[in-house]
Design a protein around this motif. Structure first.
Motif, PDB file in Angstrom:
ATOM      1  N   MET A 340       0.801  -1.184  -0.026  1.00 17.46           N
ATOM      2  CA  MET A 340      -0.063   0.044  -0.061  1.00 17.46           C
ATOM      3  C   MET A 340       0.877   1.092  -0.156  1.00 17.46           C
ATOM      4  N   ASP A 341       1.967   1.254   0.794  1.00 14.57           N
ATOM      5  CA  ASP A 341       2.955   2.392   0.856  1.00 14.57           C
ATOM      6  C   ASP A 341       3.414   2.465  -0.650  1.00 14.57           C
ATOM      7  N   PHE A 342       3.773   1.528  -1.297  1.00 17.72           N
ATOM      8  CA  PHE A 342       4.325   1.475  -2.696  1.00 17.72           C
ATOM      9  C   PHE A 342       3.537   2.090  -3.622  1.00 17.72           C
ATOM     10  N   VAL A 343       2.257   1.630  -3.837  1.00 23.13           N
ATOM     11  CA  VAL A 343       1.130   2.209  -4.352  1.00 23.13           C
ATOM     12  C   VAL A 343       1.005   3.570  -4.261  1.00 23.13           C
ATOM     13  N   LYS A 344       1.038   4.215  -2.985  1.00 25.18           N
ATOM     14  CA  LYS A 344       0.988   5.591  -2.663  1.00 25.18           C
ATOM     15  C   LYS A 344       2.142   6.274  -3.218  1.00 25.18           C
ATOM     16  N   PHE A 345       3.334   5.719  -3.033  1.00 23.91           N
ATOM     17  CA  PHE A 345       4.705   6.247  -3.623  1.00 23.91           C
ATOM     18  C   PHE A 345       4.503   6.471  -5.147  1.00 23.91           C
ATOM     19  N   LEU A 346       4.060   5.523  -5.829  1.00 24.16           N
ATOM     20  CA  LEU A 346       3.944   5.663  -7.444  1.00 24.16           C
ATOM     21  C   LEU A 346       2.933   6.666  -7.663  1.00 24.16           C
ATOM     22  N   LEU A 347       2.046   7.188  -6.842  1.00 26.98           N
ATOM     23  CA  LEU A 347       1.025   8.290  -7.230  1.00 26.98           C
ATOM     24  C   LEU A 347       1.478   9.501  -6.454  1.00 26.98           C
ATOM     25  N   THR A 348       2.388   9.668  -6.055  1.00 29.91           N
ATOM     26  CA  THR A 348       3.257  10.967  -5.677  1.00 29.91           C
ATOM     27  C   THR A 348       3.050  12.026  -6.692  1.00 29.91           C
ATOM     28  N   PRO A 349       2.959  13.158  -6.719  1.00 27.11           N
ATOM     29  CA  PRO A 349       3.266  14.234  -7.598  1.00 27.11           C
ATOM     30  C   PRO A 349       4.688  14.044  -8.191  1.00 27.11           C
ATOM     31  N   GLU A 350       5.700  13.675  -7.252  1.00 24.35           N
ATOM     32  CA  GLU A 350       7.053  13.635  -7.757  1.00 24.35           C
ATOM     33  C   GLU A 350       7.222  12.430  -8.825  1.00 24.35           C
ATOM     34  N   SER A 351       6.500  11.194  -8.447  1.00 24.80           N
ATOM     35  CA  SER A 351       6.601  10.183  -9.275  1.00 24.80           C
ATOM     36  C   SER A 351       5.877  10.257 -10.680  1.00 24.80           C
ATOM     37  N   GLN A 352       4.750  10.720 -10.474  1.00 27.65           N
ATOM     38  CA  GLN A 352       3.858  10.967 -11.572  1.00 27.65           C
ATOM     39  C   GLN A 352       4.449  11.995 -12.591  1.00 27.65           C
ATOM     40  N   ARG A 353       5.394  12.944 -12.184  1.00 26.42           N
ATOM     41  CA  ARG A 353       6.122  13.943 -13.060  1.00 26.42           C
ATOM     42  C   ARG A 353       7.059  13.227 -13.778  1.00 26.42           C
ATOM     43  N   LYS A 354       7.674  12.237 -13.193  1.00 26.96           N
ATOM     44  CA  LYS A 354       8.945  11.418 -13.854  1.00 26.96           C
ATOM     45  C   LYS A 354       8.139  10.704 -14.963  1.00 26.96           C
ATOM     46  N   ALA A 355       7.077  10.220 -14.553  1.00 27.55           N
ATOM     47  CA  ALA A 355       6.398   9.295 -15.727  1.00 27.55           C
ATOM     48  C   ALA A 355       5.923  10.136 -16.664  1.00 27.55           C
ATOM     49  N   VAL A 356       5.375  11.480 -16.518  1.00 26.06           N
ATOM     50  CA  VAL A 356       4.771  12.291 -17.382  1.00 26.06           C
ATOM     51  C   VAL A 356       5.929  12.695 -18.370  1.00 26.06           C
ATOM     52  N   GLU A 357       7.119  13.256 -17.757  1.00 22.37           N
ATOM     53  CA  GLU A 357       8.228  13.913 -18.463  1.00 22.37           C
ATOM     54  C   GLU A 357       9.043  12.804 -19.280  1.00 22.37           C
ATOM     55  N   GLY A 358       8.904  11.679 -19.046  1.00 18.96           N
ATOM     56  CA  GLY A 358       9.482  10.419 -19.853  1.00 18.96           C
ATOM     57  C   GLY A 358       8.121  10.283 -21.221  1.00 18.96           C
ATOM     58  N   GLY A 359       7.185  10.786 -20.998  1.00 18.50           N
ATOM     59  CA  GLY A 359       6.393  10.674 -22.044  1.00 18.50           C
ATOM     60  C   GLY A 359       5.359   9.380 -22.184  1.00 18.50           C
ATOM     61  N   GLY A 360       5.386   8.676 -21.028  1.00 18.09           N
ATOM     62  CA  GLY A 360       4.543   7.568 -20.960  1.00 18.09           C
ATOM     63  C   GLY A 360       3.148   7.486 -20.528  1.00 18.09           C
ATOM     64  N   ILE A 361       2.699   8.615 -19.702  1.00 23.65           N
ATOM     65  CA  ILE A 361       1.305   8.588 -19.512  1.00 23.65           C
ATOM     66  C   ILE A 361       0.985  10.111 -19.259  1.00 23.65           C
ATOM     67  N   LEU A 362      -0.639  10.174 -19.024  1.00 24.56           N
ATOM     68  CA  LEU A 362      -1.082  11.404 -18.835  1.00 24.56           C
ATOM     69  C   LEU A 362      -1.128  11.616 -17.298  1.00 24.56           C
ATOM     70  N   PRO A 363      -0.910  12.624 -16.573  1.00 25.88           N
ATOM     71  CA  PRO A 363      -1.069  12.502 -15.053  1.00 25.88           C
ATOM     72  C   PRO A 363      -2.347  12.400 -14.348  1.00 25.88           C
ATOM     73  N   VAL A 364      -2.583  11.924 -13.360  1.00 28.63           N
ATOM     74  CA  VAL A 364      -3.688  11.546 -12.797  1.00 28.63           C
ATOM     75  C   VAL A 364      -3.939  12.433 -11.196  1.00 28.63           C
ATOM     76  N   THR A 365      -2.553  12.788 -10.692  1.00 32.59           N
ATOM     77  CA  THR A 365      -2.188  13.140  -9.699  1.00 32.59           C
ATOM     78  C   THR A 365      -2.194  14.755  -9.386  1.00 32.59           C
ATOM     79  N   GLN A 366      -3.092  15.388  -8.430  1.00 35.56           N
ATOM     80  CA  GLN A 366      -2.867  16.681  -8.532  1.00 35.56           C
ATOM     81  C   GLN A 366      -1.435  17.419  -8.314  1.00 35.56           C
ATOM     82  N   GLY A 367      -1.150  18.448  -9.056  1.00 40.75           N
ATOM     83  CA  GLY A 367       0.245  18.934  -8.881  1.00 40.75           C
ATOM     84  C   GLY A 367       1.269  18.302 -10.102  1.00 40.75           C
ATOM     85  N   ALA A 368       0.751  17.365 -10.616  1.00 40.18           N
ATOM     86  CA  ALA A 368       1.614  16.566 -11.797  1.00 40.18           C
ATOM     87  C   ALA A 368       1.316  17.383 -12.964  1.00 40.18           C
ATOM     88  N   GLU A 369       0.409  18.097 -13.229  1.00 35.34           N
ATOM     89  CA  GLU A 369      -0.205  18.557 -14.733  1.00 35.34           C
ATOM     90  C   GLU A 369       1.025  19.538 -15.317  1.00 35.34           C
TER      91      GLU A 369
END
Length: 432
Positions: A340-369
């Motif tokens: 559960m902690d790992f899932v929460k970590f994957l959805l932090t704004p910081e983790s989402q930004r890394k995924a978005v900047e890599g061109g892999g996803i559209l963000p779902v977490t507030q603050g990563a847009e």
């Protein structure tokens, strides 16, 4: 969701192993709910993680994030199994039949997740942090008002097109109506170019066409009504098939499309990435997948454009209603507490930004847009955000038996083996 009879334990587990594209029985046990139930709860913990991001950028991004989590949590090991979409479903099936799903695994939500919940295969996810996740995305993973999965990427299906090939066919702007799309296909064929790439061998890419036409003809409200009653044999759904047949009769797809895969060096994504077809109808993951399977591993770059699925003259659906969904995670019932902690970590704004900047996803977490820079993906996100109606992929929104019938029947329509009337009747029969 279409109503259907209560299933046996074995059939529930079998159904729970199916996914979309990719796509409720009686409760068997009390669903696991507390974050600290099941698996290892202290000391060394191993988290087994199965996901479908088997190509970069997300393959490497997920691996790096797992290493970050391991470093911050001594004693925790994340064992990752990346799988292609269909291989994932095939591997998950026996695991769920045995009642032993991985600790963390890919999920599209909808009817498949419903059956996994009913079979007590997944844990409820709790916490105030869920409030920072996109509401539209979160709803896809809610069953009975509880959260049994979380999205990490939410978007929509639309047409991705090669600007240079459009120019070669003297097409100055993307089509906005179905009639215009058919004319575009004719012009592209006349220019000696394959109009549309299709992974017909996997069925789920073809179901996008019928589903979108059904939405345009019946509206999202009409889809919801048919799902409740099973009335997919109504005229609106026959019309959807007839409109799709107009396209099929133009022979717009590449040679060998009936056996083609999506993720393969000669598959749908590669054909687009290599500039060998003018269009594909696909979700927000299309650009990185095209690049990953292209011969250069770069795709067609800024030659790639995006336009929403065209409007249908005379249809009840609104042009801004969209068809799509998310990619997300579910937590297996025996998962150790750190999952559960790992899932929460994957959805932090910081983790989402890394995924978005890599061109892999559209963000779902507030603050990563703010990490979203690609103009095509921005258009996808903005279009989905403004949509007046949202329909989840049919092979995920509905029970697996219905979703599979949609895929099989539409594939038969593409192969010119079923009529639009037969397609509608087959889906209705499965749904009632």
């Amino acid at each position: 969701m279409a109503t259907h009879s209560r299933a046996s334990r074995r059939s529930l587990l079998r159904a729970a192993g199916l996914g979309a594209g990719l796509a409720a029985g009686a409760p068997l046990l009390a669903a696991c709910g507390d974050d600290d139930e099941g698996g290892e709860t202290g000391g060394n913990q191993t988290i087994t993680w199965w996901h479908i991001s088997n190509t970069d950028p997300m393959l490497t991004i997920w691996a790096n994030l797992a290493k970050e989590f391991e470093t911050a949590n001594p004693g925790v090991k994340v064992e990752i199994t990346p799988l292609e979409n269909e291989a994932f479903k095939a591997k998950l099936l026996p695991a769920t039949q045995a009642g032993n799903p991985p600790d963390l695994f890919h999920s599209w939500g909808g009817g498949v997740l419903q059956q996994q919940v009913d079979a007590s295969l997944v844990k409820e996810i709790k916490g105030d942090w869920l409030k920072t996740i996109s509401n539209n995305g979160s709803k896809l993973y809610q069953i009975g008002g509880k959260q049994y999965g979380v999205p990490f990427d939410v978007g929509m299906v639309g047409f991705w097109y090669n600007k240079d090939l459009f120019a070669k066919a003297n097409i100055s702007a993307p089509p906005t109506t179905w009639a215009e799309l058919l004319e575009v296909v004719k012009k592209i064929k006349a220019a000696g170019v394959v109009p549309i790439a299709l992974a017909g061998g996997e069925k789920w890419p073809a179901h996008f066409y019928w589903s979108y036409l059904a939405i345009r003809q019946a509206g999202v409200a009409g889809m919801a009504d048919a799902a409740k009653t099973g009335a997919f044999d109504r005229p609106d759904f026959v019309t959807a098939g007839e409109k799709m047949k107009q396209l099929i009769d133009l022979d717009p797809f590449q040679p060998g499309h009936l056996g083609a895969k999506y993720s393969a060096n000669d598959g749908q994504a590669a054909i687009m990435g290599n500039g060998q077809a003018a269009m594909e109808l696909m979700g927000q993951w299309a650009p990185p997948t095209q690049a990953a399977y292209s011969s250069t591993k770069k795709g067609i770059g800024d030659k790639l454009g995006f336009f929403p699925f065209p409007a249908l003259d005379g249809g009840k659906g609104k042009p801004d209603e969209v068809f799509g969904g998310g990619n997300g995670f579910a937590v297996g019932r025996n998962a150790p507490s750190k999952t559960m902690d790992f899932v929460k970590f994957l959805l932090t704004p910081e983790s989402q930004r890394k995924a978005v900047e890599g061109g892999g996803i559209l963000p779902v977490t507030q603050g990563a847009e703010d990490a979203l820079k690609d103009p095509n993906l921005k258009k996808v996100q903005e279009t989905a955000a403004k949509a007046t109606g949202f329909q989840l992929y049919l092979d995920q929104a509905y029970p697996p038996a219905v979703g599979q019938t949609v895929n099989d029947s539409v594939a038969a329509l593409v192969a010119k083996q079923m009529s639009p009337q037969q397609v509608a009747e087959a889906i209705a029969k499965a749904a009632k």
